[in-house]
Design a protein around this motif. Structure first.
Motif, PDB file in Angstrom:
ATOM      1  N   ARG A 182       6.531  -5.339  11.760  1.00  0.00           N
ATOM      2  CA  ARG A 182       6.654  -5.795  10.992  1.00  0.00           C
ATOM      3  C   ARG A 182       5.857  -6.953   9.671  1.00  0.00           C
ATOM      4  O   ARG A 182       5.042  -6.550   9.045  1.00  0.00           O
ATOM      5  CB  ARG A 182       7.690  -6.668  10.601  1.00  0.00           C
ATOM      6  CG  ARG A 182       8.892  -5.957  11.091  1.00  0.00           C
ATOM      7  CD  ARG A 182       9.104  -4.815   9.717  1.00  0.00           C
ATOM      8  NE  ARG A 182       9.401  -5.720   8.634  1.00  0.00           N
ATOM      9  CZ  ARG A 182      10.233  -6.599   8.140  1.00  0.00           C
ATOM     10  NH1 ARG A 182      11.640  -6.400   8.616  1.00  0.00           N
ATOM     11  NH2 ARG A 182      10.314  -6.782   6.835  1.00  0.00           N
ATOM     12  N   TYR A 183       5.086  -7.267  10.540  1.00  0.00           N
ATOM     13  CA  TYR A 183       3.849  -8.805  10.167  1.00  0.00           C
ATOM     14  C   TYR A 183       2.896  -8.531  11.444  1.00  0.00           C
ATOM     15  O   TYR A 183       2.898  -8.525  12.265  1.00  0.00           O
ATOM     16  CB  TYR A 183       4.147  -9.966  10.094  1.00  0.00           C
ATOM     17  CG  TYR A 183       5.484 -10.463   9.256  1.00  0.00           C
ATOM     18  CD1 TYR A 183       6.656  -9.983   9.815  1.00  0.00           C
ATOM     19  CD2 TYR A 183       6.199 -11.046   8.296  1.00  0.00           C
ATOM     20  CE1 TYR A 183       8.351 -10.276   9.559  1.00  0.00           C
ATOM     21  CE2 TYR A 183       6.635 -10.942   7.826  1.00  0.00           C
ATOM     22  CZ  TYR A 183       7.906 -10.944   8.452  1.00  0.00           C
ATOM     23  OH  TYR A 183       8.820 -11.003   7.457  1.00  0.00           O
ATOM     24  N   TYR A 231       4.554   9.321   2.960  1.00  0.00           N
ATOM     25  CA  TYR A 231       3.341   8.896   2.260  1.00  0.00           C
ATOM     26  C   TYR A 231       2.986   6.974   3.186  1.00  0.00           C
ATOM     27  O   TYR A 231       4.447   6.650   3.221  1.00  0.00           O
ATOM     28  CB  TYR A 231       4.080   8.356   1.117  1.00  0.00           C
ATOM     29  CG  TYR A 231       5.048   9.823   0.338  1.00  0.00           C
ATOM     30  CD1 TYR A 231       6.308   9.456   1.002  1.00  0.00           C
ATOM     31  CD2 TYR A 231       4.314  10.399  -0.223  1.00  0.00           C
ATOM     32  CE1 TYR A 231       6.938  11.238   0.001  1.00  0.00           C
ATOM     33  CE2 TYR A 231       5.265  11.756  -1.192  1.00  0.00           C
ATOM     34  CZ  TYR A 231       6.338  11.920  -0.789  1.00  0.00           C
ATOM     35  OH  TYR A 231       6.741  12.518  -1.182  1.00  0.00           O
ATOM     36  N   TYR A 253       1.845   4.042   1.208  1.00  0.00           N
ATOM     37  CA  TYR A 253       1.288   2.978  -0.291  1.00  0.00           C
ATOM     38  C   TYR A 253       0.761   1.584   0.561  1.00  0.00           C
ATOM     39  O   TYR A 253       1.132   0.806   1.691  1.00  0.00           O
ATOM     40  CB  TYR A 253       3.416   3.040  -0.795  1.00  0.00           C
ATOM     41  CG  TYR A 253       3.230   3.570  -1.753  1.00  0.00           C
ATOM     42  CD1 TYR A 253       4.188   4.464  -0.875  1.00  0.00           C
ATOM     43  CD2 TYR A 253       2.654   4.153  -3.535  1.00  0.00           C
ATOM     44  CE1 TYR A 253       4.281   5.723  -1.138  1.00  0.00           C
ATOM     45  CE2 TYR A 253       3.537   5.486  -2.958  1.00  0.00           C
ATOM     46  CZ  TYR A 253       4.484   6.050  -3.172  1.00  0.00           C
ATOM     47  OH  TYR A 253       4.821   7.433  -3.524  1.00  0.00           O
ATOM     48  N   GLN A 275       0.701  -2.053  -1.466  1.00  0.00           N
ATOM     49  CA  GLN A 275       1.557  -3.207  -1.736  1.00  0.00           C
ATOM     50  C   GLN A 275       0.996  -4.229  -3.100  1.00  0.00           C
ATOM     51  O   GLN A 275       0.900  -5.308  -1.242  1.00  0.00           O
ATOM     52  CB  GLN A 275       3.248  -3.526  -2.349  1.00  0.00           C
ATOM     53  CG  GLN A 275       3.750  -3.963  -3.142  1.00  0.00           C
ATOM     54  CD  GLN A 275       4.811  -4.138  -3.097  1.00  0.00           C
ATOM     55  OE1 GLN A 275       6.002  -4.016  -1.886  1.00  0.00           O
ATOM     56  NE2 GLN A 275       6.051  -4.054  -4.170  1.00  0.00           N
ATOM     57  N   GLN A 326       2.681  -6.744  -7.086  1.00  0.00           N
ATOM     58  CA  GLN A 326       2.132  -5.908  -7.902  1.00  0.00           C
ATOM     59  C   GLN A 326       3.052  -4.695  -7.842  1.00  0.00           C
ATOM     60  O   GLN A 326       3.865  -5.194  -6.608  1.00  0.00           O
ATOM     61  CB  GLN A 326       0.528  -5.029  -7.654  1.00  0.00           C
ATOM     62  CG  GLN A 326       0.093  -6.275  -7.912  1.00  0.00           C
ATOM     63  CD  GLN A 326      -0.501  -6.125  -9.519  1.00  0.00           C
ATOM     64  OE1 GLN A 326      -1.072  -5.445 -10.279  1.00  0.00           O
ATOM     65  NE2 GLN A 326      -0.767  -7.462 -10.374  1.00  0.00           N
ATOM     66  N   GLY A 327       3.277  -3.520  -8.185  1.00  0.00           N
ATOM     67  CA  GLY A 327       3.887  -2.408  -7.400  1.00  0.00           C
ATOM     68  C   GLY A 327       3.093  -1.608  -6.456  1.00  0.00           C
ATOM     69  O   GLY A 327       2.088  -1.416  -6.609  1.00  0.00           O
ATOM     70  N   PRO A 328       3.933  -0.572  -5.837  1.00  0.00           N
ATOM     71  CA  PRO A 328       2.671  -0.011  -4.857  1.00  0.00           C
ATOM     72  C   PRO A 328       2.367   1.397  -5.164  1.00  0.00           C
ATOM     73  O   PRO A 328       2.619   1.964  -6.308  1.00  0.00           O
ATOM     74  CB  PRO A 328       3.691   0.336  -3.839  1.00  0.00           C
ATOM     75  CG  PRO A 328       5.657  -0.160  -3.973  1.00  0.00           C
ATOM     76  CD  PRO A 328       5.077   0.012  -5.354  1.00  0.00           C
ATOM     77  N   MET A 370       1.105  -5.570   1.654  1.00  0.00           N
ATOM     78  CA  MET A 370       2.433  -4.972   2.181  1.00  0.00           C
ATOM     79  C   MET A 370       1.836  -3.865   2.270  1.00  0.00           C
ATOM     80  O   MET A 370       2.026  -3.230   0.953  1.00  0.00           O
ATOM     81  CB  MET A 370       3.249  -5.214   1.705  1.00  0.00           C
ATOM     82  CG  MET A 370       4.599  -4.125   1.716  1.00  0.00           C
ATOM     83  SD  MET A 370       5.550  -5.246   3.327  1.00  0.00           S
ATOM     84  CE  MET A 370       6.595  -5.901   2.742  1.00  0.00           C
ATOM     85  N   LEU A 385       3.720   0.265   3.487  1.00  0.00           N
ATOM     86  CA  LEU A 385       4.606   0.471   3.117  1.00  0.00           C
ATOM     87  C   LEU A 385       4.575   2.192   3.336  1.00  0.00           C
ATOM     88  O   LEU A 385       3.869   2.714   2.989  1.00  0.00           O
ATOM     89  CB  LEU A 385       5.735   0.247   1.767  1.00  0.00           C
ATOM     90  CG  LEU A 385       6.231  -1.337   1.384  1.00  0.00           C
ATOM     91  CD1 LEU A 385       6.162  -1.011  -0.185  1.00  0.00           C
ATOM     92  CD2 LEU A 385       7.049  -1.237   2.083  1.00  0.00           C
ATOM     93  N   PHE A 394      11.625   4.612   2.024  1.00  0.00           N
ATOM     94  CA  PHE A 394      10.838   4.029   2.170  1.00  0.00           C
ATOM     95  C   PHE A 394      11.194   2.940   3.729  1.00  0.00           C
ATOM     96  O   PHE A 394      12.533   2.787   3.552  1.00  0.00           O
ATOM     97  CB  PHE A 394      10.822   2.676   1.544  1.00  0.00           C
ATOM     98  CG  PHE A 394       9.785   3.338  -0.010  1.00  0.00           C
ATOM     99  CD1 PHE A 394      10.723   3.939  -1.059  1.00  0.00           C
ATOM    100  CD2 PHE A 394       8.800   3.178  -0.119  1.00  0.00           C
ATOM    101  CE1 PHE A 394       9.720   4.513  -2.050  1.00  0.00           C
ATOM    102  CE2 PHE A 394       7.349   3.446  -1.378  1.00  0.00           C
ATOM    103  CZ  PHE A 394       8.104   3.985  -1.370  1.00  0.00           C
ATOM    104  N   GLY A 395      10.243   2.421   4.220  1.00  0.00           N
ATOM    105  CA  GLY A 395      10.762   1.952   5.927  1.00  0.00           C
ATOM    106  C   GLY A 395      10.459   0.269   5.028  1.00  0.00           C
ATOM    107  O   GLY A 395      10.233   0.167   4.198  1.00  0.00           O
ATOM    108  N   GLN A 396      10.676  -0.573   5.661  1.00  0.00           N
ATOM    109  CA  GLN A 396      10.504  -2.064   5.658  1.00  0.00           C
ATOM    110  C   GLN A 396       9.524  -3.051   5.308  1.00  0.00           C
ATOM    111  O   GLN A 396       8.907  -3.902   4.611  1.00  0.00           O
ATOM    112  CB  GLN A 396      11.229  -2.914   7.099  1.00  0.00           C
ATOM    113  CG  GLN A 396      12.654  -2.811   7.378  1.00  0.00           C
ATOM    114  CD  GLN A 396      13.898  -3.249   6.002  1.00  0.00           C
ATOM    115  OE1 GLN A 396      14.048  -3.440   4.835  1.00  0.00           O
ATOM    116  NE2 GLN A 396      14.283  -4.163   6.287  1.00  0.00           N
ATOM    117  N   GLY A 397       8.090  -1.780   5.996  1.00  0.00           N
ATOM    118  CA  GLY A 397       6.429  -2.331   5.106  1.00  0.00           C
ATOM    119  C   GLY A 397       6.073  -3.425   6.751  1.00  0.00           C
ATOM    120  O   GLY A 397       6.782  -3.922   7.477  1.00  0.00           O
TER     121      GLY A 397
END
Lengths: 114, 116
Positions: B9-10, B33, B35, B37, B41-43, B89, B91, B107-110
């Motif tokens: 997660r981190y 996918y 991404y 982020q 900003q947006g992914p 991040m 994703l 989407f996952g939690q990133g």
């Protein structure tokens, strides 16, 4: 190439008031449009999507959005916001029936005043 | 409820080190996918897989980023060497598009990466 513009970086709304978040897209063919919500440090949750048919789409958590082809817009609305709606909201456009990667706007940060 | 799993997660890493992220999509989803982020900003799409094949990596900085999905299930995204500007991040998302059927990405939690 497609693009998405969310003109409002921040919006502040009083709890119980109505909400409209703006989204404009640029795409030459029929767009597939999405609204996602993101809480701090979390992933994205889909609120609603538009693929075809009725231009007014209903989503989760009481949200709705209206596709207006003539204005290239897909604005998100909610009649009465709750404090838990405070989050970042992203509009996105996709192609290929949703199979291709999405192009996102920069997001609108929603603040709810008590 | 099925969900996209990501780990860690981190992650905090030093500049010039290697770092890797893992993603396990929803079972049966053929499309995956990655991404990126950046804060505020947006992914932005980095890479898209259809089963084990890359179908779009046009925005992947290939001098330092690599992605693989060897068995067409889970996937790894690697950065080597990491740079300060890679802090973001990351994703992962998956979908199961079938011909003639419109679909959506989950989407996952990133993974939040900080490069120091």
């Amino acid at each position: 190439a497609q693009s998405v513009t969310q003109p409002d970086i921040h919006i502040t709304v009083s709890e119980g008031a109505s909400l409209e978040l703006r989204c404009n897209y640029s795409y030459g063919a029929t767009p597939y449009l999405f609204w996602y919500v993101q809480s701090p440090g979390q992933g994205l949750q889909l609120l609603l999507k538009y693929f075809s048919g009725d231009t007014l789409v209903q989503g989760i958590k009481g949200f709705e959005a209206e596709f207006k082809r003539s204005q290239s817009s897909f604005n998100l609305r909610k009649p009465s916001v709750h404090w838990s709606d405070a989050a970042e909201y992203f509009c996105a456009v996709g192609t290929g029936g949703g199979a291709d990667g999405l192009t996102f706007g920069k997001g609108t940060h929603l603040i709810i005043q008590p | 409820e099925a969900e996209v799993a990501q780990s860690p997660r981190y992650k905090i890493t030093e500049k010039s080190q290697a770092v890797a992220f893992w993603c396990d999509p929803i079972s049966g989803h053929a499309t995956l996918y990655w991404y990126r982020q950046i804060l505020g900003q947006g992914p932005e799409l980095l890479v898209q897989f259809q089963d084990e094949s890359v179908v779009d990596d046009s925005q992947l900085p290939k001098d330092r980023f690599s992605a693989e999905r060897l068995k067409g299930v889970d996937s790894t995204l690697k950065i080597q060497p990491a740079e300060l500007g890679d802090s973001a991040m990351y994703l992962c998302a998956s979908s199961s598009p079938k011909q003639g059927v419109n679909t959506e990405a989950f989407f996952g939690q990133g993974t939040r990466l900080t490069v120091v």
